[in-house]
Design a protein around this motif. Structure first.
Motif, PDB file in Angstrom:
ATOM      1  N   ASN A  52      29.442  10.806  27.911  1.00 52.16           N
ATOM      2  CA  ASN A  52      30.524  11.708  28.285  1.00 52.16           C
ATOM      3  C   ASN A  52      30.631  11.740  29.811  1.00 52.16           C
ATOM      4  OD1 ASN A  52      32.606  13.525  28.024  1.00 52.16           O
ATOM      5  ND2 ASN A  52      31.296  15.286  27.620  1.00 52.16           N
ATOM      6  N   PHE A  53      29.906  12.637  30.472  1.00 53.40           N
ATOM      7  CA  PHE A  53      29.993  12.746  31.928  1.00 53.40           C
ATOM      8  C   PHE A  53      28.731  12.277  32.646  1.00 53.40           C
ATOM      9  CE2 PHE A  53      33.061  16.092  30.538  1.00 53.40           C
ATOM     10  CZ  PHE A  53      34.204  15.491  31.061  1.00 53.40           C
ATOM     11  N   ALA A  54      27.730  11.818  31.937  1.00 51.24           N
ATOM     12  CA  ALA A  54      26.491  11.371  32.571  1.00 51.24           C
ATOM     13  C   ALA A  54      26.785  10.256  33.578  1.00 51.24           C
ATOM     14  CB  ALA A  54      25.510  10.873  31.515  1.00 51.24           C
ATOM     15  N   PRO A  55      26.127  10.268  34.748  1.00 45.18           N
ATOM     16  CA  PRO A  55      26.384   9.230  35.754  1.00 45.18           C
ATOM     17  C   PRO A  55      25.710   7.917  35.378  1.00 45.18           C
ATOM     18  CG  PRO A  55      24.677  10.728  36.521  1.00 45.18           C
ATOM     19  CD  PRO A  55      25.166  11.285  35.209  1.00 45.18           C
ATOM     20  N   VAL A  56      26.518   6.892  35.130  1.00 49.02           N
ATOM     21  CA  VAL A  56      25.982   5.579  34.758  1.00 49.02           C
ATOM     22  C   VAL A  56      26.062   4.680  35.983  1.00 49.02           C
ATOM     23  CG1 VAL A  56      26.102   3.659  33.130  1.00 49.02           C
ATOM     24  CG2 VAL A  56      26.734   5.973  32.389  1.00 49.02           C
ATOM     25  N   THR A  57      25.031   4.767  36.793  1.00 55.61           N
ATOM     26  CA  THR A  57      24.951   4.033  38.054  1.00 55.61           C
ATOM     27  C   THR A  57      24.241   2.692  37.843  1.00 55.61           C
ATOM     28  OG1 THR A  57      22.830   5.039  38.561  1.00 55.61           O
ATOM     29  CG2 THR A  57      24.800   6.228  39.292  1.00 55.61           C
ATOM     30  N   ASP A  58      24.160   1.909  38.914  1.00 58.26           N
ATOM     31  CA  ASP A  58      23.443   0.638  38.813  1.00 58.26           C
ATOM     32  C   ASP A  58      21.987   0.862  38.423  1.00 58.26           C
ATOM     33  OD1 ASP A  58      23.138  -2.207  39.083  1.00 58.26           O
ATOM     34  OD2 ASP A  58      22.120  -1.848  40.980  1.00 58.26           O
ATOM     35  N   ALA A  59      21.379   1.925  38.949  1.00 61.68           N
ATOM     36  CA  ALA A  59      19.984   2.215  38.595  1.00 61.68           C
ATOM     37  C   ALA A  59      19.844   2.531  37.113  1.00 61.68           C
ATOM     38  CB  ALA A  59      19.470   3.377  39.440  1.00 61.68           C
ATOM     39  N   GLY A  76      39.167   7.911  30.840  1.00 61.72           N
ATOM     40  CA  GLY A  76      38.656   7.491  32.139  1.00 61.72           C
ATOM     41  C   GLY A  76      37.206   7.054  32.054  1.00 61.72           C
ATOM     42  N   TYR A  77      36.783   6.309  33.067  1.00 61.38           N
ATOM     43  CA  TYR A  77      35.395   5.831  33.122  1.00 61.38           C
ATOM     44  C   TYR A  77      34.903   5.842  34.563  1.00 61.38           C
ATOM     45  CZ  TYR A  77      38.647   1.878  33.295  1.00 61.38           C
ATOM     46  OH  TYR A  77      39.737   1.078  33.566  1.00 61.38           O
ATOM     47  N   ASP A  78      35.346   6.891  35.302  1.00 65.23           N
ATOM     48  CA  ASP A  78      34.982   7.015  36.708  1.00 65.23           C
ATOM     49  C   ASP A  78      33.474   7.147  36.904  1.00 65.23           C
ATOM     50  OD1 ASP A  78      37.608   7.742  36.087  1.00 65.23           O
ATOM     51  OD2 ASP A  78      37.845   8.970  37.853  1.00 65.23           O
ATOM     52  N   ASN A  79      32.780   7.656  35.914  1.00 64.32           N
ATOM     53  CA  ASN A  79      31.341   7.886  36.051  1.00 64.32           C
ATOM     54  C   ASN A  79      30.507   6.656  35.735  1.00 64.32           C
ATOM     55  OD1 ASN A  79      32.372   8.388  33.389  1.00 64.32           O
ATOM     56  ND2 ASN A  79      30.376   9.184  32.794  1.00 64.32           N
ATOM     57  N   VAL A  80      31.155   5.530  35.462  1.00 64.00           N
ATOM     58  CA  VAL A  80      30.447   4.286  35.157  1.00 64.00           C
ATOM     59  C   VAL A  80      30.703   3.278  36.281  1.00 64.00           C
ATOM     60  CG1 VAL A  80      30.137   2.406  33.504  1.00 64.00           C
ATOM     61  CG2 VAL A  80      30.723   4.705  32.684  1.00 64.00           C
ATOM     62  N   ASP A  81      29.651   2.683  36.794  1.00 62.85           N
ATOM     63  CA  ASP A  81      29.769   1.663  37.844  1.00 62.85           C
ATOM     64  C   ASP A  81      30.142   0.336  37.180  1.00 62.85           C
ATOM     65  OD1 ASP A  81      29.399  -0.262  39.832  1.00 62.85           O
ATOM     66  OD2 ASP A  81      27.726   0.820  40.747  1.00 62.85           O
ATOM     67  N   CYS A  93      33.252   0.218  27.392  1.00 60.41           N
ATOM     68  CA  CYS A  93      34.462   0.493  26.608  1.00 60.41           C
ATOM     69  C   CYS A  93      34.893   1.936  26.823  1.00 60.41           C
ATOM     70  CB  CYS A  93      34.197   0.293  25.115  1.00 60.41           C
ATOM     71  SG  CYS A  93      33.366  -1.244  24.709  1.00 60.41           S
ATOM     72  N   ASN A  94      36.150   2.196  26.582  1.00 59.53           N
ATOM     73  CA  ASN A  94      36.631   3.576  26.579  1.00 59.53           C
ATOM     74  C   ASN A  94      37.339   3.854  25.268  1.00 59.53           C
ATOM     75  OD1 ASN A  94      39.007   2.133  26.959  1.00 59.53           O
ATOM     76  ND2 ASN A  94      39.827   3.527  28.490  1.00 59.53           N
ATOM     77  N   VAL A  95      37.892   5.057  25.132  1.00 54.53           N
ATOM     78  CA  VAL A  95      38.655   5.433  23.939  1.00 54.53           C
ATOM     79  C   VAL A  95      40.000   5.969  24.432  1.00 54.53           C
ATOM     80  CG1 VAL A  95      38.644   6.750  21.790  1.00 54.53           C
ATOM     81  CG2 VAL A  95      36.468   6.053  22.819  1.00 54.53           C
ATOM     82  N   PRO A  96      40.967   5.078  24.662  1.00 55.14           N
ATOM     83  CA  PRO A  96      42.194   5.490  25.345  1.00 55.14           C
ATOM     84  C   PRO A  96      43.211   6.210  24.481  1.00 55.14           C
ATOM     85  CG  PRO A  96      42.286   3.163  24.801  1.00 55.14           C
ATOM     86  CD  PRO A  96      40.908   3.629  24.409  1.00 55.14           C
ATOM     87  N   ASP A  97      43.024   6.212  23.176  1.00 46.23           N
ATOM     88  CA  ASP A  97      44.094   6.653  22.288  1.00 46.23           C
ATOM     89  C   ASP A  97      43.684   7.776  21.342  1.00 46.23           C
ATOM     90  OD1 ASP A  97      42.307   4.958  21.081  1.00 46.23           O
ATOM     91  OD2 ASP A  97      43.797   3.723  20.076  1.00 46.23           O
ATOM     92  N   TYR A  98      42.689   8.560  21.735  1.00 47.51           N
ATOM     93  CA  TYR A  98      42.202   9.588  20.818  1.00 47.51           C
ATOM     94  C   TYR A  98      43.017  10.883  20.863  1.00 47.51           C
ATOM     95  CZ  TYR A  98      40.219  12.260  24.708  1.00 47.51           C
ATOM     96  OH  TYR A  98      40.067  12.998  25.848  1.00 47.51           O
ATOM     97  N   GLY A 236      41.340  14.444  38.834  1.00 49.67           N
ATOM     98  CA  GLY A 236      41.309  15.313  39.996  1.00 49.67           C
ATOM     99  C   GLY A 236      41.435  14.565  41.299  1.00 49.67           C
ATOM    100  N   ALA A 237      40.930  13.326  41.339  1.00 46.61           N
ATOM    101  CA  ALA A 237      40.935  12.546  42.580  1.00 46.61           C
ATOM    102  C   ALA A 237      42.330  12.144  43.036  1.00 46.61           C
ATOM    103  CB  ALA A 237      40.064  11.294  42.408  1.00 46.61           C
ATOM    104  N   LEU A 238      43.336  12.346  42.195  1.00 48.97           N
ATOM    105  CA  LEU A 238      44.704  12.013  42.600  1.00 48.97           C
ATOM    106  C   LEU A 238      45.264  12.994  43.613  1.00 48.97           C
ATOM    107  CD1 LEU A 238      46.319  11.137  39.129  1.00 48.97           C
ATOM    108  CD2 LEU A 238      45.156   9.617  40.729  1.00 48.97           C
ATOM    109  N   ILE A 239      44.608  14.152  43.753  1.00 45.79           N
ATOM    110  CA  ILE A 239      45.159  15.246  44.560  1.00 45.79           C
ATOM    111  C   ILE A 239      44.232  15.617  45.707  1.00 45.79           C
ATOM    112  CG2 ILE A 239      45.539  17.753  44.482  1.00 45.79           C
ATOM    113  CD1 ILE A 239      47.040  17.465  41.970  1.00 45.79           C
ATOM    114  N   ASP A 240      44.808  15.799  46.879  1.00 44.61           N
ATOM    115  CA  ASP A 240      44.121  16.439  48.001  1.00 44.61           C
ATOM    116  C   ASP A 240      44.306  17.947  47.799  1.00 44.61           C
ATOM    117  OD1 ASP A 240      43.451  17.677  50.412  1.00 44.61           O
ATOM    118  OD2 ASP A 240      44.138  15.989  51.623  1.00 44.61           O
TER     119      ASP A 240
END
Length: 326
Positions: A52-59, A76-81, A93-98, A236-240
């Protein structure tokens, strides 16, 4: 044995995931991690990760099993490197159509509440007072209102379809769209500058990329008509957020409806939380009972494909081209 892991989730139960694990003869482990260190321990040696939101970094990716697959609960998959996943030969993979219709419902609800100034009327009446509608002028008829869409993917098109019966003029900016296709939804494609200049309300339906990062900024807000509105159910990153707050203060924006923030949660002391012209929801646009069931079912079906070595339905990276040699 296949090791299947749910790193974190918000679901009432994991019946779909357990059924998928039984189908694969896999061991299912569930966690509620939030930090990189916790995620590393949860995914050490994992073959399939539902995240879900866990940070999936290179480590984190480094400790997973060779040829592992990550399934992100959501669009979205912003939390995955992704670059690191490519380099390590790990599929994402993501689930774009749920739940696109649910998000579209939420976006249109926010838009209508803003343009009809429902919250303002409600707040006055809640105090026991009464108000003459022209006090909150201007309130435009839908036939005199232009809605601009930033992005015409599944959700953007669903929003346009919902707006059509109201009689709104709908514009959109999307460099990947063609006019013939979006025209079926009553949308006219325009340039980004035209979108900002001509729209009374802009609704955001774009992914978070370097090109879209803080695309709602001070310069672009200044291009909008005074007294315009912004709705964001995308990223959220779309907005200042500070620029939006300033535009609300100056009257350049008459209101905003925001469901997503950067960071999340929105800081307790941020001025948007208490601004009278801001309608805020806590990243809730995706939520309905049906959408969550769809999300878990589709994610679990992808996990089964991953465990069987079948083609993945919603691959978002290209690990096969960059997998380490044996």
């Amino acid at each position: 044995m296949i090791r299947m892991v749910v790193t974190d989730h918000i679901f009432a139960d994991l019946e779909h995931e357990r059924a998928a694990a039984r189908t694969l003869g896999a061991a299912l482990e569930t966690f509620n991690v939030a930090t990189e260190a916790e995620t590393i321990e949860a995914l050490r040696g994992a073959n399939i990760a539902l995240v879900n939101f866990a940070p999936v970094t290179d480590a984190v990716l480094e400790v997973m099993a060779p040829g592992a697959v990550i399934v992100r609960y959501g669009i979205g998959y912003d939390n995955v490197d992704l670059e690191a996943a490519d380099a390590r030969g790990i599929a994402v993979c993501n689930v774009p159509d749920y739940g696109g219709d649910t998000v579209a419902d939420h976006a249109v609800t926010l838009a209508l509440m803003l343009m009809r100034k429902i919250i303002h009327f409600d707040r006055v009446l809640a105090t026991g007072e009464w108000i003459s509608p022209p006090v909150l002028a201007p309130i435009l008829a839908s036939s005199q209102t232009t809605v601009g869409l930033l992005g015409t993917g599944r959700i953007g098109l669903a929003v346009a379809r919902r707006l059509q019966p109201f009689g709104f003029k709908v514009l959109a900016f999307d460099p990947f769209a063609n006019q013939e296709h979006v025209g079926e939804y009553g949308i006219e494609l325009v340039s980004l500058d035209e979108l900002f200049a001509q729209s009374n309300l802009i609704s955001l339906h774009a992914p978070a990329t370097p090109e879209t990062h803080k695309i709602i900024n001070a310069a672009n807000l200044d291009r909008m008509r005074p007294g315009s509105f912004i709705v964001n159910t995308a990223r959220g990153a779309l907005i200042d957020q500070d620029a939006v707050l300033e535009a609300l203060g100056s009257g350049q924006l008459a209101g905003v409806g925001l469901d997503v923030f950067d960071p999340e949660p929105l800081p307790r002391d941020h001025g948007l939380r208490t601004h009278p012209n801001a309608i805020l929801t806590p990243h809730a646009a995706f939520y309905s009972e049906q959408s969550l069931q769809n999300l878990q079912r589709l994610a679990s079906e992808e996990a089964i494909r991953a465990g069987r070595g079948e083609n993945l339905r919603c691959l978002v990276n290209r690990p096969a081209l960059n997998a380490p040699s044996a």
